[in-house]
Write a protein that holds these residues in place. Structure first.
Motif, PDB file in Angstrom:
ATOM      1  N   ALA A 128       0.833  -1.203   0.000  1.00  0.00           N
ATOM      2  CA  ALA A 128       0.000   0.000   0.000  1.00  0.00           C
ATOM      3  C   ALA A 128       0.870   1.256   0.000  1.00  0.00           C
ATOM      4  CB  ALA A 128      -0.926  -0.010   1.213  1.00  0.00           C
ATOM      5  N   LEU A 129       1.913   1.237   0.806  1.00  0.00           N
ATOM      6  CA  LEU A 129       2.812   2.389   0.851  1.00  0.00           C
ATOM      7  C   LEU A 129       3.544   2.580  -0.471  1.00  0.00           C
ATOM      8  CD1 LEU A 129       4.128   1.821   4.456  1.00  0.00           C
ATOM      9  CD2 LEU A 129       2.807   3.798   3.688  1.00  0.00           C
ATOM     10  N   ARG A 130       3.956   1.504  -1.083  1.00  0.00           N
ATOM     11  CA  ARG A 130       4.631   1.613  -2.383  1.00  0.00           C
ATOM     12  C   ARG A 130       3.679   2.178  -3.436  1.00  0.00           C
ATOM     13  NH1 ARG A 130       6.883  -3.624  -0.721  1.00  0.00           N
ATOM     14  NH2 ARG A 130       9.035  -3.259  -0.049  1.00  0.00           N
ATOM     15  N   GLN A 131       2.395   1.849  -3.318  1.00  0.00           N
ATOM     16  CA  GLN A 131       1.407   2.422  -4.233  1.00  0.00           C
ATOM     17  C   GLN A 131       1.373   3.940  -4.084  1.00  0.00           C
ATOM     18  OE1 GLN A 131      -0.314   0.795  -6.469  1.00  0.00           O
ATOM     19  NE2 GLN A 131      -1.828   2.308  -7.114  1.00  0.00           N
ATOM     20  N   GLY A 132       1.404   4.417  -2.839  1.00  0.00           N
ATOM     21  CA  GLY A 132       1.433   5.854  -2.615  1.00  0.00           C
ATOM     22  C   GLY A 132       2.703   6.491  -3.119  1.00  0.00           C
ATOM     23  N   LEU A 133       3.827   5.823  -2.944  1.00  0.00           N
ATOM     24  CA  LEU A 133       5.098   6.353  -3.435  1.00  0.00           C
ATOM     25  C   LEU A 133       5.111   6.458  -4.953  1.00  0.00           C
ATOM     26  CD1 LEU A 133       7.630   4.511  -1.095  1.00  0.00           C
ATOM     27  CD2 LEU A 133       7.095   6.961  -1.116  1.00  0.00           C
ATOM     28  N   ALA A 159      12.566  10.459   4.102  1.00  0.00           N
ATOM     29  CA  ALA A 159      13.798  10.637   3.332  1.00  0.00           C
ATOM     30  C   ALA A 159      13.751  11.981   2.633  1.00  0.00           C
ATOM     31  CB  ALA A 159      13.965   9.526   2.292  1.00  0.00           C
ATOM     32  N   GLN A 160      14.919  12.605   2.503  1.00  0.00           N
ATOM     33  CA  GLN A 160      14.982  13.870   1.779  1.00  0.00           C
ATOM     34  C   GLN A 160      14.802  13.660   0.281  1.00  0.00           C
ATOM     35  OE1 GLN A 160      17.774  16.939   2.702  1.00  0.00           O
ATOM     36  NE2 GLN A 160      18.154  16.167   4.761  1.00  0.00           N
ATOM     37  N   ARG A 161      15.169  12.481  -0.203  1.00  0.00           N
ATOM     38  CA  ARG A 161      14.957  12.152  -1.610  1.00  0.00           C
ATOM     39  C   ARG A 161      13.931  11.028  -1.696  1.00  0.00           C
ATOM     40  NH1 ARG A 161      20.405  11.189  -4.786  1.00  0.00           N
ATOM     41  NH2 ARG A 161      20.342   9.331  -3.444  1.00  0.00           N
ATOM     42  N   ARG A 162      12.905  11.199  -2.509  1.00  0.00           N
ATOM     43  CA  ARG A 162      11.792  10.242  -2.510  1.00  0.00           C
ATOM     44  C   ARG A 162      12.209   8.838  -2.899  1.00  0.00           C
ATOM     45  NH1 ARG A 162       8.575  12.813  -7.669  1.00  0.00           N
ATOM     46  NH2 ARG A 162      10.321  14.097  -8.275  1.00  0.00           N
ATOM     47  N   GLY A 163      13.214   8.685  -3.745  1.00  0.00           N
ATOM     48  CA  GLY A 163      13.629   7.364  -4.172  1.00  0.00           C
ATOM     49  C   GLY A 163      14.374   6.585  -3.106  1.00  0.00           C
ATOM     50  N   ASP A 164      14.615   7.206  -1.943  1.00  0.00           N
ATOM     51  CA  ASP A 164      15.397   6.567  -0.889  1.00  0.00           C
ATOM     52  C   ASP A 164      14.552   5.785   0.111  1.00  0.00           C
ATOM     53  OD1 ASP A 164      17.758   7.418  -1.917  1.00  0.00           O
ATOM     54  OD2 ASP A 164      18.081   9.035  -0.470  1.00  0.00           O
ATOM     55  N   LEU A 165      13.253   5.721  -0.100  1.00  0.00           N
ATOM     56  CA  LEU A 165      12.393   5.049   0.859  1.00  0.00           C
ATOM     57  C   LEU A 165      12.130   3.601   0.456  1.00  0.00           C
ATOM     58  CD1 LEU A 165       9.714   7.745   1.773  1.00  0.00           C
ATOM     59  CD2 LEU A 165      11.553   6.870   3.191  1.00  0.00           C
ATOM     60  N   GLU A 166      12.371   2.708   1.406  1.00  0.00           N
ATOM     61  CA  GLU A 166      12.070   1.297   1.212  1.00  0.00           C
ATOM     62  C   GLU A 166      11.246   0.833   2.407  1.00  0.00           C
ATOM     63  OE1 GLU A 166      14.268  -3.061   1.009  1.00  0.00           O
ATOM     64  OE2 GLU A 166      15.476  -1.232   0.951  1.00  0.00           O
ATOM     65  N   PRO A 167       9.905   0.852   2.299  1.00  0.00           N
ATOM     66  CA  PRO A 167       9.077   0.479   3.446  1.00  0.00           C
ATOM     67  C   PRO A 167       9.239  -0.987   3.829  1.00  0.00           C
ATOM     68  CG  PRO A 167       7.727   0.769   1.472  1.00  0.00           C
ATOM     69  CD  PRO A 167       9.104   1.254   1.128  1.00  0.00           C
ATOM     70  N   ARG A 168       9.506  -1.205   5.116  1.00  0.00           N
ATOM     71  CA  ARG A 168       9.653  -2.564   5.657  1.00  0.00           C
ATOM     72  C   ARG A 168       8.853  -2.656   6.959  1.00  0.00           C
ATOM     73  NH1 ARG A 168      16.059  -3.605   5.753  1.00  0.00           N
ATOM     74  NH2 ARG A 168      15.360  -5.712   6.339  1.00  0.00           N
ATOM     75  N   PHE A 169       7.629  -2.163   6.899  1.00  0.00           N
ATOM     76  CA  PHE A 169       6.771  -2.151   8.078  1.00  0.00           C
ATOM     77  C   PHE A 169       6.364  -3.575   8.443  1.00  0.00           C
ATOM     78  CE2 PHE A 169       6.695   2.182   6.803  1.00  0.00           C
ATOM     79  CZ  PHE A 169       6.355   2.928   7.912  1.00  0.00           C
ATOM     80  N   ALA A 194       6.085   3.887  20.337  1.00  0.00           N
ATOM     81  CA  ALA A 194       6.374   4.009  21.768  1.00  0.00           C
ATOM     82  C   ALA A 194       7.074   2.781  22.322  1.00  0.00           C
ATOM     83  CB  ALA A 194       5.081   4.272  22.530  1.00  0.00           C
ATOM     84  N   THR A 195       6.868   1.616  21.707  1.00  0.00           N
ATOM     85  CA  THR A 195       7.532   0.404  22.185  1.00  0.00           C
ATOM     86  C   THR A 195       8.981   0.327  21.738  1.00  0.00           C
ATOM     87  OG1 THR A 195       7.035  -0.994  20.253  1.00  0.00           O
ATOM     88  CG2 THR A 195       5.327  -0.795  21.954  1.00  0.00           C
ATOM     89  N   GLY A 196       9.338   1.119  20.732  1.00  0.00           N
ATOM     90  CA  GLY A 196      10.669   1.059  20.162  1.00  0.00           C
ATOM     91  C   GLY A 196      10.830  -0.014  19.107  1.00  0.00           C
ATOM     92  N   GLU A 197       9.806  -0.819  18.884  1.00  0.00           N
ATOM     93  CA  GLU A 197       9.889  -1.932  17.948  1.00  0.00           C
ATOM     94  C   GLU A 197       9.318  -1.595  16.578  1.00  0.00           C
ATOM     95  OE1 GLU A 197      11.411  -4.805  18.632  1.00  0.00           O
ATOM     96  OE2 GLU A 197      11.954  -4.006  20.601  1.00  0.00           O
ATOM     97  N   GLY A 198       8.171  -0.947  16.556  1.00  0.00           N
ATOM     98  CA  GLY A 198       7.515  -0.607  15.298  1.00  0.00           C
ATOM     99  C   GLY A 198       7.941   0.756  14.783  1.00  0.00           C
ATOM    100  N   THR A 199       7.373   1.154  13.667  1.00  0.00           N
ATOM    101  CA  THR A 199       7.685   2.433  13.024  1.00  0.00           C
ATOM    102  C   THR A 199       6.402   3.235  12.849  1.00  0.00           C
ATOM    103  OG1 THR A 199       9.521   1.468  11.776  1.00  0.00           O
ATOM    104  CG2 THR A 199       8.604   3.523  10.933  1.00  0.00           C
ATOM    105  N   VAL A 200       6.441   4.518  13.230  1.00  0.00           N
ATOM    106  CA  VAL A 200       5.297   5.385  12.953  1.00  0.00           C
ATOM    107  C   VAL A 200       5.568   6.315  11.784  1.00  0.00           C
ATOM    108  CG1 VAL A 200       4.335   5.290  15.279  1.00  0.00           C
ATOM    109  CG2 VAL A 200       5.994   7.089  14.705  1.00  0.00           C
ATOM    110  N   LEU A 201       6.833   6.665  11.555  1.00  0.00           N
ATOM    111  CA  LEU A 201       7.190   7.582  10.477  1.00  0.00           C
ATOM    112  C   LEU A 201       8.531   7.181   9.883  1.00  0.00           C
ATOM    113  CD1 LEU A 201       6.766  10.252   8.861  1.00  0.00           C
ATOM    114  CD2 LEU A 201       7.893  11.444  10.758  1.00  0.00           C
ATOM    115  N   LEU A 202       8.543   7.022   8.570  1.00  0.00           N
ATOM    116  CA  LEU A 202       9.765   6.764   7.817  1.00  0.00           C
ATOM    117  C   LEU A 202       9.905   7.882   6.806  1.00  0.00           C
ATOM    118  CD1 LEU A 202      12.095   4.712   7.226  1.00  0.00           C
ATOM    119  CD2 LEU A 202      10.585   3.719   5.488  1.00  0.00           C
TER     120      LEU A 202
END
Length: 209
Positions: free
Chosen positions: A87-92, A147-157, A137-145
């Motif tokens: 889903a995130l890759r679709q948005g990207l 990057a300054q350059r859009r091509g640098d994001l690789e979602p691994r949620f 808050a647990t330190g395990e998951g991610t709420v925000l990922l």
């Protein structure tokens, strides 16, 4: 030069509410789907108060969420229903269609305590690094990922995503509990309630539809 907060593009995924939050047990008289819907509305309201809505891509197949987002000027993509990362890759992919020089962020859609100032402060901090991750808050998951350059994001949620994202991104342990408290279960709802819920979530919990 780091992008200012209003130059960011943000992708927010929102699951179909009929199938959301299976681990959450709402109070008697409150429907789980209505509560999950309210979480998303409060999250999106905070995002729209931080960025121009046209800078936001909402990935969802939930009709009510799509209507809410489109009515405020956000762009909407259908959820491919193949998991959060797809889903995130679709948005990207939607963001990649337009030229811009700002940063890109992937933000969870279940942050009912989020306030605009929290997101703005987080983006200011994210802009100091090529890639950054804000754990939950647990330190395990991610709420925000981000990057300054859009091509640098690789979602691994998913389980342990904060550690996975930190392999390529700077980990930001920000003192922003309202941003870092996502709600998947009863414990998360209690924590978010202590911090102060947004108006949509408060309304559902008070029995207002």
């Amino acid at each position: 030069m780091p992008p200012p907060p209003n130059d960011w593009r943000i992708v927010v995924p929102v699951k179909d509410q009929a199938h959301a939050k299976s681990r959450l047990h709402p109070p008697d008289g409150v429907e789980r789907a209505a509560l999950a819907h309210a979480f998303a509305l409060d999250t999106l309201s905070a995002v729209f108060a931080t960025l121009p809505p046209a800078h936001v891509v909402v990935v969802s197949s939930d009709a009510a969420i799509r209507t809410f987002a489109e009515g405020r000027g956000a762009r909407v993509e259908a959820d491919p229903a193949a998991g959060l990362n797809l889903a995130l890759r679709q948005g990207l992919r939607r963001i990649a269609e337009e030229p811009f020089s700002g940063g890109t962020g992937l933000l969870l859609g279940d942050l009912p305590a989020l306030r605009p100032e929290d997101l703005e402060q987080a983006l200011v901090e994210c802009a100091k690094h090529p890639r950054s991750v804000v754990p939950d808050a647990t330190g395990e998951g991610t709420v925000l990922l981000a990057a300054q350059r859009r091509g640098d994001l690789e979602p691994r949620f998913g389980p342990g995503s904060a550690r996975a994202h930190a392999e390529r991104a700077h980990r930001l342990e920000l003192a922003l509990p309202r941003l870092r408290t996502d709600v998947d279960d009863d414990e998360g709802l209690t924590a978010a309630s202590t911090l102060g819920l947004g108006p949509h979530t408060r309304g559902v919990l008070a029995g207002r539809r």
